[in-house]
Write a protein that holds these residues in place. Structure first.
Motif, mmCIF file in Angstrom:
data_model
loop_
_atom_site.group_PDB
_atom_site.id
_atom_site.type_symbol
_atom_site.label_atom_id
_atom_site.label_comp_id
_atom_site.label_asym_id
_atom_site.label_seq_id
_atom_site.Cartn_x
_atom_site.Cartn_y
_atom_site.Cartn_z
ATOM 1 N N UNK A 1 0.832 -1.204 0.000
ATOM 2 C CA UNK A 1 0.000 0.000 0.000
ATOM 3 C C UNK A 1 0.861 1.247 0.000
ATOM 4 N N UNK A 2 1.929 1.242 0.830
ATOM 5 C CA UNK A 2 2.832 2.384 0.867
ATOM 6 C C UNK A 2 3.536 2.575 -0.467
ATOM 7 N N UNK A 3 3.893 1.453 -1.101
ATOM 8 C CA UNK A 3 4.559 1.549 -2.403
ATOM 9 C C UNK A 3 3.636 2.197 -3.415
ATOM 10 N N UNK A 4 2.323 1.853 -3.307
ATOM 11 C CA UNK A 4 1.364 2.428 -4.241
ATOM 12 C C UNK A 4 1.148 3.915 -3.976
ATOM 13 N N UNK A 5 1.519 4.358 -2.791
ATOM 14 C CA UNK A 5 1.328 5.763 -2.455
ATOM 15 C C UNK A 5 2.423 6.656 -3.008
ATOM 16 N N UNK A 6 3.380 6.087 -3.722
ATOM 17 C CA UNK A 6 4.402 6.888 -4.387
ATOM 18 C C UNK A 6 3.831 7.363 -5.713
ATOM 19 N N UNK A 7 3.775 8.667 -5.910
ATOM 20 C CA UNK A 7 3.220 9.258 -7.118
ATOM 21 C C UNK A 7 4.329 9.974 -7.867
ATOM 22 N N UNK A 8 4.458 9.659 -9.136
ATOM 23 C CA UNK A 8 5.597 10.137 -9.913
ATOM 24 C C UNK A 8 5.111 10.713 -11.235
ATOM 25 N N UNK B 1 -0.706 18.214 8.146
ATOM 26 C CA UNK B 1 0.731 17.999 8.009
ATOM 27 C C UNK B 1 1.126 16.530 8.134
ATOM 28 N N UNK B 2 0.378 15.760 8.884
ATOM 29 C CA UNK B 2 0.647 14.322 8.973
ATOM 30 C C UNK B 2 -0.684 13.588 9.081
ATOM 31 N N UNK B 3 -0.591 12.259 9.188
ATOM 32 C CA UNK B 3 -1.803 11.442 9.177
ATOM 33 C C UNK B 3 -2.565 11.624 7.862
ATOM 34 N N UNK B 4 -1.785 11.741 6.781
ATOM 35 C CA UNK B 4 -2.341 12.022 5.459
ATOM 36 C C UNK B 4 -2.355 10.753 4.617
ATOM 37 N N UNK B 5 -3.418 10.562 3.852
ATOM 38 C CA UNK B 5 -3.482 9.463 2.899
ATOM 39 C C UNK B 5 -3.605 10.015 1.487
ATOM 40 N N UNK B 6 -3.171 9.196 0.522
ATOM 41 C CA UNK B 6 -3.223 9.580 -0.886
ATOM 42 C C UNK B 6 -4.337 8.810 -1.573
ATOM 43 N N UNK C 1 3.310 11.831 6.586
ATOM 44 C CA UNK C 1 3.408 13.184 6.046
ATOM 45 C C UNK C 1 3.722 13.144 4.550
ATOM 46 N N UNK C 2 3.091 14.012 3.734
ATOM 47 C CA UNK C 2 3.421 14.077 2.310
ATOM 48 C C UNK C 2 4.811 14.688 2.109
ATOM 49 N N UNK D 1 -5.205 14.351 -1.577
ATOM 50 C CA UNK D 1 -4.698 14.090 -0.227
ATOM 51 C C UNK D 1 -5.831 14.310 0.772
ATOM 52 N N UNK D 2 -5.860 13.479 1.809
ATOM 53 C CA UNK D 2 -6.901 13.632 2.825
ATOM 54 C C UNK D 2 -6.348 13.306 4.198
ATOM 55 N N UNK D 3 -6.734 14.148 5.157
ATOM 56 C CA UNK D 3 -6.359 13.894 6.549
ATOM 57 C C UNK D 3 -7.294 12.832 7.121
ATOM 58 N N UNK D 4 -6.718 11.815 7.755
ATOM 59 C CA UNK D 4 -7.522 10.678 8.210
ATOM 60 C C UNK D 4 -8.422 11.011 9.391
ATOM 61 N N UNK D 5 -8.086 12.051 10.162
ATOM 62 C CA UNK D 5 -8.881 12.369 11.350
ATOM 63 C C UNK D 5 -9.867 13.508 11.101
#
Length: 663
Positions: free
Chosen positions: A26-33, A79-84, A51-52, A117-121
């Motif tokens: 999942x983290x690997x998929x969160x790399x956007x290039x 700033x953190x707790x962010x998902x793509x 964090x992005x 990007x979205x903050x999870x909380x």
């Protein structure tokens, strides 16, 4: 029982491993290039520890790495707790014509990636929009939504610019956000820049592998201007607070867009100057009729001290003084005359001191003895347009009535001065001025103002901006403005665009003979240097600041009369940071070449291979020897694209050339 426990533990371990594997995938998929169309520049976004974080590489070498993107709203932190989310990519081409600019027809491919990007909380949603060109990269924030809010308050934008290695920095250091953006540029390794030192944009960074990165912004609208500051060894963005809300930087309704954060990138310094990326990132033309827009050159008598002949009867804020300069414009094809002041008093009624508005300024009424309609009517009969200087704080309270009166008089533009801010409120004020001036068919020249951000694509009545230390200081500074300062401008401030500079001084002296003079100021650069500046600097409203008798009959004035202010094409033929630059600009089928030098004499041999397959009748203006800095050697010859242009540049010197294509 023991076997059962063992079997249960085994399944737990397997489950944990599977979850870990899924998490890693999942983290690997969160790399956007996304890369530039030619693949040389690559932008990568990842989530690191929630964090992005982004990276920019050029030709497989990191320029910026592990740089964070953080936003702080009064409605919540981002700033953190962010998902793509799922990114959207597209390929496109910018294809448009500029009404005013360093080039006319622009066709450039780009690749774009929109990263949700979205903050999870707190569930704040922000899109990061990345746009890649072959000469740079840019991204902007789109504030999409905040739960239970239709507006937002941005307390801080912490965009990090974490440089790889220790590049050399060329930047204007500033003491505060209240600034005319004028000063001498600092050159130092980034590591030597003091912590918390505010730096203006554009700023240039030179890497050890001979790669250059210019950082600035584009499309500054309804937002605060961006500065750079070093904190904990890393660069980050910094913006001024709103004067009405000292803890808030931007207020707006949702959705809302930030300006673009721009990276001009190349291993050829001239490519940063040639780049059109800043206008590419702006909105298309919004004016239906642009036939009234007339770029050109203008007088500015304030600089020379309002010099008139001794035989002129009763000079002052009156028709006869304006007529003297208008007649000069008409004789020499200069498009505009500026009505500024006389005897240190504005042309409009004001009870202030030192050009600052008093309690009762009135820009709709002239001082006694000056009939502005009479001046404009006379100028029109000579095919000359009239423009005025005005303090923004005297103009803005009466903006609508003032513009209506200006149009009734026949004025065609103005210099608006002493703005000295780029917080969100001031940015919006300037946008409002541009929009309303266009409705009354008037252009704007912003002074005491921040750098351009490409708005002239959208509103081409923005002709030029100051935002740089320039020749006006020769009126009062005992040291004057040296050519070593001039040579920094194309590599720094001019990366953002049009640069007003109070040009045209025709009284050059050697450094030992310089002294400040409020009337008839002296110059440190040679006559050739001054002519070269008319080509080197990008400005759609070129100043011809000296008085008529300083020009007429003088060597090189024919070039000043002839040189355009807007261009069809721009090429940097040769350049070395801090030392010299040679620029060629095309208008129609003709080319103009300008060169300026620092204080070290040098010889250059410049290829003319950029010319078409025609013969060009060429007039060159080169400084003679090192004795008289006003003496020029003017030569005529024919050249082709197989030839080279041999140039000798004196200390503080320069050259200019006009290449007329044969029919």
């Amino acid at each position: 029982m023991i076997k059962s426990t063992s079997r249960h533990s085994t399944w737990n371990l397997i489950g944990t491993a599977v979850c870990l594997l899924i998490s890693l995938c999942s983290n690997a998929q969160k790399s956007n290039r996304v890369s530039s169309p030619d693949g040389s520049i690559v932008f990568t976004l990842e989530i690191k520890q929630g964090a992005p974080t982004y990276r920019i590489s050029y030709k497989k070498r990191d320029l910026i790495k592990d740089a964070s993107l953080q936003l702080k709203f009064s409605e919540g932190d981002f700033s953190n707790n962010i998902t793509i989310g799922k990114s959207i990519s597209r390929k496109g081409e910018e294809n448009y014509e500029l009404v005013v600019g360093k080039a006319k027809v622009i066709k450039e491919k780009f690749n774009e990636l929109v990263i949700p990007l979205q903050h999870q909380s707190n569930h704040i949603k922000v899109n990061l929009v990345v746009k890649m060109f072959n000469d740079g990269a840019a991204f902007r924030y789109e504030f999409i939504s905040i739960p239970n809010h239709d507006s937002f308050e941005l307390l801080d934008e912490n965009t990090s610019f974490n440089m790889s290695g220790d590049p050399s920095t060329l930047a204007l250091e500033l003491p505060s956000f209240t600034s005319s953006h004028e000063g001498f540029y600092t050159t130092a390794p980034l590591s030597d820049i003091k912590n918390d030192q505010l730096m203006d944009t554009p700023a240039l960074f030179s890497f050890a592998n001979n790669t250059f990165v210019g950082i600035t912004e584009a499309a500054l609208l309804d937002y605060a201007g961006m500065y750079l500051v070093k904190q904990n060894g890393k660069l980050r963005s910094m913006m001024a607070f709103r004067p009405d809300r000292p803890t808030v930087k931007v207020i707006g309704s949702l959705p809302h867009k930030s300006p673009w954060r721009v990276f001009l990138i190349s291993d050829r310094i001239g490519a940063l100057i040639e780049s059109n990326i800043i206008t590419n990132l702006n909105e298309p033309l919004k004016l239906n009729d642009v036939s009234w827009i007339r770029p050109g050159k203008t007088t500015f008598p304030w600089w020379n001290g309002n010099v008139v002949p001794d035989t002129l009867n009763a000079p002052g804020n009156n028709f006869i003084t304006q007529k003297y300069y208008i007649d000069f414009c008409a004789r020499n094809g200069i498009e505009f005359h500026s009505v500024v002041e006389y005897g240190l008093h504005q042309w409009y009624r004001d009870d202030g001191v030192g050009f600052q508005p008093g309690p009762h300024p009135d820009v709709t009424r002239t001082v006694p003895g000056l009939d502005m309609k009479e001046v404009c009517d006379y100028a029109k009969s000579k095919n000359v347009d009239v423009r005025v200087w005005v303090h923004w704080a005297a103009l803005y309270p009466k903006l609508d009535s003032a513009f209506a009166q200006f149009e009734k008089w026949g004025l065609r533009g103005m210099m608006i001065d002493f703005m000295d801010r780029d917080d969100q409120q001031m940015v919006n004020i300037q946008t409002e001025m541009l929009e309303k001036a266009a409705k009354h068919h008037m252009h704007i020249q912003f002074h005491g103002a921040y750098k351009p951000t490409g708005i002239h694509r959208t509103y081409p009545n923005e002709f030029t901006r100051e935002g740089t230390l320039n020749y006006e200081i020769n009126k009062w500074d005992s040291k004057g403005l040296p050519p070593d300062h001039d040579i920094n401008i194309p590599f720094s401030r001019m990366l953002a665009g049009s640069t007003d500079y109070h040009m045209g001084g025709f009284r050059a002296v050697t450094p030992g003979k310089f002294r400040s003079q409020y009337t008839r100021p002296l110059m440190l650069g040679t006559r050739g240097h001054m002519l070269g500046m008319f080509v080197v600097l990008e400005s759609y409203l070129g100043m011809v600041c000296d008085y008529p008798d300083a020009y007429e009959g003088q060597a090189g004035f024919d070039f000043v009369k002839q040189v355009p202010t807007v261009w069809d094409e721009t090429r940097v033929l040769d350049a070395k940071l801090h030392e010299y630059i040679v620029i060629a600009r095309r208008k129609g089928s003709d080319w103009y070449v300008g060169a300026i030098n620092n204080s070290t004499p040098r010889d250059l041999n410049v290829s003319l291979a950029f010319l078409s397959n025609k013969i060009y009748n060429t007039t060159t203006y080169v400084d003679k020897g090192e004795g008289d800095p006003n003496s020029l050697e003017i030569a005529n010859k024919t050249v082709s694209n197989a030839d080279n242009l041999s140039i000798h540049l004196n200390s503080g010197g320069g050259m200019a050339a006009y290449l007329n294509a044969s029919k």
